[in-house]
Design a protein around this motif. Structure first.
Motif, PDB file in Angstrom:
ATOM      1  N   GLN A  29       0.829  -1.205   0.000  1.00  0.00           N
ATOM      2  CA  GLN A  29       0.000   0.000   0.000  1.00  0.00           C
ATOM      3  C   GLN A  29       0.868   1.262   0.000  1.00  0.00           C
ATOM      4  OE1 GLN A  29      -2.801   0.094   3.214  1.00  0.00           O
ATOM      5  NE2 GLN A  29      -3.911   1.827   2.385  1.00  0.00           N
ATOM      6  N   ILE A  30       1.993   1.213   0.676  1.00  0.00           N
ATOM      7  CA  ILE A  30       2.914   2.346   0.701  1.00  0.00           C
ATOM      8  C   ILE A  30       3.553   2.543  -0.667  1.00  0.00           C
ATOM      9  CG2 ILE A  30       5.115   3.149   1.675  1.00  0.00           C
ATOM     10  CD1 ILE A  30       4.274   1.796   4.299  1.00  0.00           C
ATOM     11  N   GLY A  31       3.661   1.451  -1.428  1.00  0.00           N
ATOM     12  CA  GLY A  31       4.217   1.561  -2.770  1.00  0.00           C
ATOM     13  C   GLY A  31       5.454   0.738  -3.036  1.00  0.00           C
ATOM     14  N   PHE A  32       5.828  -0.122  -2.100  1.00  0.00           N
ATOM     15  CA  PHE A  32       6.974  -1.003  -2.327  1.00  0.00           C
ATOM     16  C   PHE A  32       6.606  -2.022  -3.396  1.00  0.00           C
ATOM     17  CE2 PHE A  32       7.921   0.487   1.958  1.00  0.00           C
ATOM     18  CZ  PHE A  32       9.283   0.693   1.897  1.00  0.00           C
ATOM     19  N   GLY A  33       7.545  -2.347  -4.254  1.00  0.00           N
ATOM     20  CA  GLY A  33       7.325  -3.331  -5.300  1.00  0.00           C
ATOM     21  C   GLY A  33       7.665  -4.729  -4.843  1.00  0.00           C
ATOM     22  N   ASP A  34       7.316  -5.711  -5.688  1.00  0.00           N
ATOM     23  CA  ASP A  34       7.521  -7.118  -5.364  1.00  0.00           C
ATOM     24  C   ASP A  34       8.965  -7.440  -4.989  1.00  0.00           C
ATOM     25  OD1 ASP A  34       4.881  -7.700  -5.802  1.00  0.00           O
ATOM     26  OD2 ASP A  34       5.169  -8.427  -7.849  1.00  0.00           O
ATOM     27  N   MET A  35       9.914  -6.839  -5.679  1.00  0.00           N
ATOM     28  CA  MET A  35      11.322  -7.139  -5.435  1.00  0.00           C
ATOM     29  C   MET A  35      11.748  -6.721  -4.027  1.00  0.00           C
ATOM     30  SD  MET A  35      12.421  -8.539  -8.207  1.00  0.00           S
ATOM     31  CE  MET A  35      14.179  -8.339  -8.268  1.00  0.00           C
ATOM     32  N   VAL A  36      11.188  -5.665  -3.522  1.00  0.00           N
ATOM     33  CA  VAL A  36      11.581  -5.133  -2.214  1.00  0.00           C
ATOM     34  C   VAL A  36      10.773  -5.777  -1.092  1.00  0.00           C
ATOM     35  CG1 VAL A  36      11.673  -3.017  -0.828  1.00  0.00           C
ATOM     36  CG2 VAL A  36      12.280  -2.951  -3.246  1.00  0.00           C
ATOM     37  N   VAL A  37       9.497  -6.062  -1.356  1.00  0.00           N
ATOM     38  CA  VAL A  37       8.612  -6.555  -0.303  1.00  0.00           C
ATOM     39  C   VAL A  37       9.144  -7.839   0.323  1.00  0.00           C
ATOM     40  CG1 VAL A  37       6.309  -7.480   0.196  1.00  0.00           C
ATOM     41  CG2 VAL A  37       6.542  -5.392  -1.135  1.00  0.00           C
ATOM     42  N   GLY A  38       9.587  -8.777  -0.485  1.00  0.00           N
ATOM     43  CA  GLY A  38      10.073 -10.050   0.052  1.00  0.00           C
ATOM     44  C   GLY A  38      11.229  -9.867   1.011  1.00  0.00           C
ATOM     45  N   LYS A  39      12.197  -9.030   0.624  1.00  0.00           N
ATOM     46  CA  LYS A  39      13.337  -8.776   1.499  1.00  0.00           C
ATOM     47  C   LYS A  39      12.908  -8.090   2.793  1.00  0.00           C
ATOM     48  CE  LYS A  39      16.992  -8.354  -1.944  1.00  0.00           C
ATOM     49  NZ  LYS A  39      17.991  -7.459  -2.539  1.00  0.00           N
ATOM     50  N   GLN A  40      12.037  -7.107   2.664  1.00  0.00           N
ATOM     51  CA  GLN A  40      11.585  -6.375   3.846  1.00  0.00           C
ATOM     52  C   GLN A  40      10.793  -7.286   4.789  1.00  0.00           C
ATOM     53  OE1 GLN A  40      13.714  -3.759   3.768  1.00  0.00           O
ATOM     54  NE2 GLN A  40      12.074  -2.650   4.740  1.00  0.00           N
ATOM     55  N   ILE A  41       9.946  -8.141   4.231  1.00  0.00           N
ATOM     56  CA  ILE A  41       9.176  -9.064   5.069  1.00  0.00           C
ATOM     57  C   ILE A  41      10.132 -10.001   5.798  1.00  0.00           C
ATOM     58  CG2 ILE A  41       7.527 -10.991   5.046  1.00  0.00           C
ATOM     59  CD1 ILE A  41       6.248  -8.192   4.759  1.00  0.00           C
ATOM     60  N   GLY A  42      11.158 -10.463   5.103  1.00  0.00           N
ATOM     61  CA  GLY A  42      12.168 -11.305   5.754  1.00  0.00           C
ATOM     62  C   GLY A  42      12.819 -10.596   6.923  1.00  0.00           C
ATOM     63  N   ARG A  43      13.140  -9.324   6.735  1.00  0.00           N
ATOM     64  CA  ARG A  43      13.739  -8.528   7.825  1.00  0.00           C
ATOM     65  C   ARG A  43      12.760  -8.357   8.984  1.00  0.00           C
ATOM     66  NH1 ARG A  43      15.914  -4.480   3.577  1.00  0.00           N
ATOM     67  NH2 ARG A  43      17.875  -5.465   3.023  1.00  0.00           N
ATOM     68  N   MET A  44      11.499  -8.112   8.650  1.00  0.00           N
ATOM     69  CA  MET A  44      10.491  -7.918   9.695  1.00  0.00           C
ATOM     70  C   MET A  44      10.283  -9.191  10.513  1.00  0.00           C
ATOM     71  SD  MET A  44       7.627  -5.685   7.741  1.00  0.00           S
ATOM     72  CE  MET A  44       7.798  -3.930   7.543  1.00  0.00           C
ATOM     73  N   VAL A  45      10.217 -10.323   9.833  1.00  0.00           N
ATOM     74  CA  VAL A  45      10.052 -11.590  10.535  1.00  0.00           C
ATOM     75  C   VAL A  45      11.280 -11.857  11.409  1.00  0.00           C
ATOM     76  CG1 VAL A  45       9.842 -14.095  10.233  1.00  0.00           C
ATOM     77  CG2 VAL A  45       8.408 -12.551   8.886  1.00  0.00           C
ATOM     78  N   GLY A  46      12.464 -11.547  10.890  1.00  0.00           N
ATOM     79  CA  GLY A  46      13.682 -11.689  11.677  1.00  0.00           C
ATOM     80  C   GLY A  46      13.658 -10.788  12.905  1.00  0.00           C
ATOM     81  N   ALA A  47      13.182  -9.562  12.708  1.00  0.00           N
ATOM     82  CA  ALA A  47      13.086  -8.621  13.829  1.00  0.00           C
ATOM     83  C   ALA A  47      12.108  -9.140  14.877  1.00  0.00           C
ATOM     84  CB  ALA A  47      12.665  -7.242  13.333  1.00  0.00           C
ATOM     85  N   LEU A  48      10.965  -9.658  14.436  1.00  0.00           N
ATOM     86  CA  LEU A  48       9.999 -10.213  15.380  1.00  0.00           C
ATOM     87  C   LEU A  48      10.631 -11.385  16.135  1.00  0.00           C
ATOM     88  CD1 LEU A  48       7.179 -10.382  16.647  1.00  0.00           C
ATOM     89  CD2 LEU A  48       6.509 -11.837  14.715  1.00  0.00           C
ATOM     90  N   GLY A  49      11.354 -12.234  15.423  1.00  0.00           N
ATOM     91  CA  GLY A  49      12.014 -13.363  16.085  1.00  0.00           C
ATOM     92  C   GLY A  49      12.991 -12.909  17.150  1.00  0.00           C
ATOM     93  N   GLY A  50      13.770 -11.889  16.850  1.00  0.00           N
ATOM     94  CA  GLY A  50      14.700 -11.364  17.838  1.00  0.00           C
ATOM     95  C   GLY A  50      13.980 -10.785  19.045  1.00  0.00           C
ATOM     96  N   ARG A  51      12.897 -10.102  18.786  1.00  0.00           N
ATOM     97  CA  ARG A  51      12.135  -9.497  19.878  1.00  0.00           C
ATOM     98  C   ARG A  51      11.460 -10.561  20.737  1.00  0.00           C
ATOM     99  NH1 ARG A  51      13.045  -5.857  16.042  1.00  0.00           N
ATOM    100  NH2 ARG A  51      12.872  -3.634  16.465  1.00  0.00           N
ATOM    101  N   LEU A  52      11.071 -11.666  20.116  1.00  0.00           N
ATOM    102  CA  LEU A  52      10.487 -12.763  20.898  1.00  0.00           C
ATOM    103  C   LEU A  52      11.480 -13.228  21.966  1.00  0.00           C
ATOM    104  CD1 LEU A  52       8.672 -14.826  18.144  1.00  0.00           C
ATOM    105  CD2 LEU A  52       7.600 -13.803  20.167  1.00  0.00           C
ATOM    106  N   GLY A  53      12.739 -13.227  21.628  1.00  0.00           N
ATOM    107  CA  GLY A  53      13.751 -13.637  22.600  1.00  0.00           C
ATOM    108  C   GLY A  53      13.989 -12.597  23.674  1.00  0.00           C
ATOM    109  N   VAL A  54      14.273 -11.364  23.270  1.00  0.00           N
ATOM    110  CA  VAL A  54      14.659 -10.349  24.257  1.00  0.00           C
ATOM    111  C   VAL A  54      13.501  -9.894  25.134  1.00  0.00           C
ATOM    112  CG1 VAL A  54      16.624  -9.534  22.903  1.00  0.00           C
ATOM    113  CG2 VAL A  54      14.423  -8.364  22.680  1.00  0.00           C
TER     114      VAL A  54
END
Length: 176
Positions: free
Chosen positions: A89-114
């Motif tokens: 919705q913000i305007g990110f394209g397919d090429m960027v969305v996958g990488k960003q989602i991967g980073r977000m999931v990684g961030a959530l995983g890290g936060r689950l620990g700390v």
């Protein structure tokens, strides 16, 4: 004879049973007190960090009851789908969305620990400063507010049976 429509018709998405809980997580994370009294930056990053914080606390509670493990997975999948939709919705394209989602999931995983650190502990304080304020020391009153609200939310979640939590449309006792 079976019609093609019936043959290819899929059932309802089982994750939708967690939609009310997901909406409650977002509602609590977007409550103005986090951003006003708590001084969490009201930015895309700040909002993501707050959703991740509340999500981590909810997932910790769900994890305490192995019978509801699937509910935690479904809730996490709704998180991923919503983040994907928000980015598009913000305007990110397919090429960027996958990488960003991967980073977000990684961030959530890290936060689950700390965010398993004890309420009031130096470890929790450091994790909140690192994640919510990106390492910049916040005003002491803001940090104290967030620490108190995290403890209150965790206590409220602990008092809620997981079987009730996974079907909740609001987080009992949470300001949001």
């Amino acid at each position: 004879m079976i019609s093609l429509r019936k043959l290819f018709k899929s059932g309802p998405d089982p994750r939708e049973a967690r939609r009310p809980l997901w909406n409650a997580v977002v509602s609590v994370a977007r409550a103005p007190h986090w951003y006003v009294q708590g001084t969490v930056p009201d930015t895309l990053d700040g909002r993501f960090d707050m959703v991740s914080l509340v999500m981590a606390l909810v997932l910790h509670r769900i994890d305490e009851d192995p019978a509801h493990k699937l509910a935690g997975v479904e809730l996490t999948e709704l998180f991923v789908n919503d983040m994907d939709g928000q980015m598009r919705q913000i305007g990110f394209g397919d090429m960027v969305v996958g990488k960003q989602i991967g980073r977000m999931v990684g961030a959530l995983g890290g936060r689950l620990g700390v965010y398993r650190a004890a309420d009031g502990s130096d470890e929790l304080r450091a994790a909140l400063v690192r994640n919510l304020w990106r390492g910049n020391e916040p005003a002491e009153a803001g940090l104290a507010h967030v620490m108190a609200e995290v403890a209150a939310l965790r206590a409220s979640l602990a008092a809620t049976p997981v079987s009730d939590l996974v079907t909740a449309d609001r987080l009992t006792g949470a300001r949001g």
